[in-house]
Write a protein that holds these residues in place. Structure first.
Motif, mmCIF file in Angstrom:
data_model
loop_
_atom_site.group_PDB
_atom_site.id
_atom_site.type_symbol
_atom_site.label_atom_id
_atom_site.label_comp_id
_atom_site.label_asym_id
_atom_site.label_seq_id
_atom_site.Cartn_x
_atom_site.Cartn_y
_atom_site.Cartn_z
ATOM 1 N N GLY A 1 65.307 90.908 -8.358
ATOM 2 C CA GLY A 1 66.226 91.639 -9.221
ATOM 3 C C GLY A 1 67.091 90.783 -10.117
ATOM 4 N N ILE A 2 66.736 89.506 -10.264
ATOM 5 C CA ILE A 2 67.521 88.642 -11.160
ATOM 6 C C ILE A 2 67.082 88.901 -12.603
ATOM 7 C CG2 ILE A 2 68.176 86.264 -11.679
ATOM 8 C CD1 ILE A 2 66.968 85.526 -8.913
ATOM 9 N N ASP A 3 68.038 88.972 -13.500
ATOM 10 C CA ASP A 3 67.774 89.151 -14.930
ATOM 11 C C ASP A 3 67.011 87.937 -15.472
ATOM 12 O OD1 ASP A 3 67.885 89.673 -17.629
ATOM 13 O OD2 ASP A 3 70.064 89.636 -17.769
ATOM 14 N N ASP A 4 66.014 88.193 -16.332
ATOM 15 C CA ASP A 4 65.236 87.087 -16.896
ATOM 16 C C ASP A 4 65.491 86.902 -18.393
ATOM 17 O OD1 ASP A 4 63.570 84.918 -16.331
ATOM 18 O OD2 ASP A 4 61.836 85.941 -17.214
ATOM 19 N N ASP A 5 66.587 87.425 -18.884
ATOM 20 C CA ASP A 5 66.949 87.275 -20.289
ATOM 21 C C ASP A 5 67.016 85.778 -20.653
ATOM 22 O OD1 ASP A 5 67.597 88.296 -22.703
ATOM 23 O OD2 ASP A 5 69.689 88.759 -22.230
ATOM 24 N N VAL A 6 66.487 85.421 -21.821
ATOM 25 C CA VAL A 6 66.549 84.032 -22.292
ATOM 26 C C VAL A 6 67.650 83.939 -23.353
ATOM 27 C CG1 VAL A 6 65.274 82.150 -23.363
ATOM 28 C CG2 VAL A 6 64.079 83.774 -21.866
ATOM 29 N N PRO A 7 68.633 83.056 -23.159
ATOM 30 C CA PRO A 7 69.717 82.956 -24.139
ATOM 31 C C PRO A 7 69.184 82.540 -25.506
ATOM 32 C CG PRO A 7 70.217 81.681 -22.146
ATOM 33 C CD PRO A 7 68.792 82.107 -22.042
ATOM 34 N N PRO A 8 69.806 83.028 -26.596
ATOM 35 C CA PRO A 8 69.397 82.584 -27.931
ATOM 36 C C PRO A 8 69.748 81.105 -28.113
ATOM 37 C CG PRO A 8 71.365 83.980 -28.061
ATOM 38 C CD PRO A 8 70.919 83.997 -26.625
ATOM 39 N N VAL A 9 68.897 80.348 -28.814
ATOM 40 C CA VAL A 9 69.174 78.917 -28.994
ATOM 41 C C VAL A 9 69.745 78.617 -30.378
ATOM 42 C CG1 VAL A 9 67.596 78.122 -27.213
ATOM 43 C CG2 VAL A 9 66.762 78.409 -29.542
ATOM 44 N N ASP A 10 70.343 79.613 -30.990
ATOM 45 C CA ASP A 10 71.134 79.428 -32.204
ATOM 46 C C ASP A 10 72.610 79.402 -31.762
ATOM 47 O OD1 ASP A 10 71.807 79.862 -35.171
ATOM 48 O OD2 ASP A 10 72.846 81.494 -34.131
ATOM 49 N N PRO A 11 73.401 78.388 -32.171
ATOM 50 C CA PRO A 11 74.752 78.242 -31.632
ATOM 51 C C PRO A 11 75.634 79.485 -31.796
ATOM 52 C CG PRO A 11 74.182 76.318 -32.955
ATOM 53 C CD PRO A 11 73.048 77.283 -33.092
#
Ligand code: HEC
Length: 174
Positions: A38-48
């Motif tokens: 149940g852990i979220d797998d969202d990938v953070p955006p790599v634009d500052p």
């Protein structure tokens, strides 16, 4: 390779470091242990700018957290680390390298107040700190500008090359 590596991790550290993927002399603190569901797998955006807004909006709220904040063993002050499902799944077998899209967010604290974040996102399949995007900011405003942001950033890679494909937090998370 991952399995061989995790067996070697029970041997004396120097031997394991010499035989495993992480660089010799690295400090790897990983014991194979399943990640919770149940852990979220969202990938953070790599634009500052997009990343800062994502952090300020609690984009990592569904990540797997360390149980509490604690003094950093590195230069990060009081900290609490969160990992996404992809990184948790990879750490579960002490694998290296971690898959593209693996991400860790470290909350930075000034006393009891959240004061910023350090972030790493795996952007390329190959192993090592040069294949991650690095970001650190000391301001929690959604439009704050980060002094450190970039692929394979020198400021961060020196210490992090010693981890398990650049990841230094202990697994299982404490
Ligand atoms: C002097 C060594 C050092 C430098 C330089 C450094 N770190 Fe770290 N970092 C650590 C250590 C040690 C940890 C393990 C957990 C802790 O903080 O105790 C860590 C943990 C992290 C984590 C949590 C995931 C993990 O790998 O455990 C992130 C994210 C992170 N650092 C980002 C950065 C960024 C971004 C930079 C550059 C702006 C940076 N670090 C520079 C030593 C360093």
């Amino acid at each position: 390779m991952a399995r061989l590596c995790s067996l070697l991790l029970v041997l004396p550290a120097a031997l394991a470091a010499a035989a495993c993927d992480p660089a010799p002399g690295s400090e790897v603190d990983c014991t194979p242990a399943a990640a919770p569901d149940g852990i979220d797998d969202d990938v953070p955006p790599v634009d500052p700018a997009a990343l800062q807004a994502w952090l300020a909006a609690d984009g990592y709220a569904g990540y797997l957290p360390e149980s509490a904040r604690h003094p950093s063993s590195g230069p990060h002050g009081a900290v609490r680390t969160f990992v996404n499902a992809r990184l948790a799944g990879s750490l579960a077998t002490c694998a290296s390298p971690h898959p593209v899209g693996s991400a860790a967010v470290k909350e930075l604290y000034d006393g009891d107040a959240l004061s910023g974040w350090a972030v790493m996102v795996k952007t390329e399949a190959a192993q090592g700190a040069g294949h991650w995007y690095w970001y650190e900011v000391f301001d929690t405003a959604p439009d704050a500008e980060a002094p450190y942001a970039g692929q394979g950033l020198d400021t961060c890679t020196g210490c992090h090359d010693g981890g398990l494909d650049a990841v230094r937090v202990a697994w299982p998370l404490r």
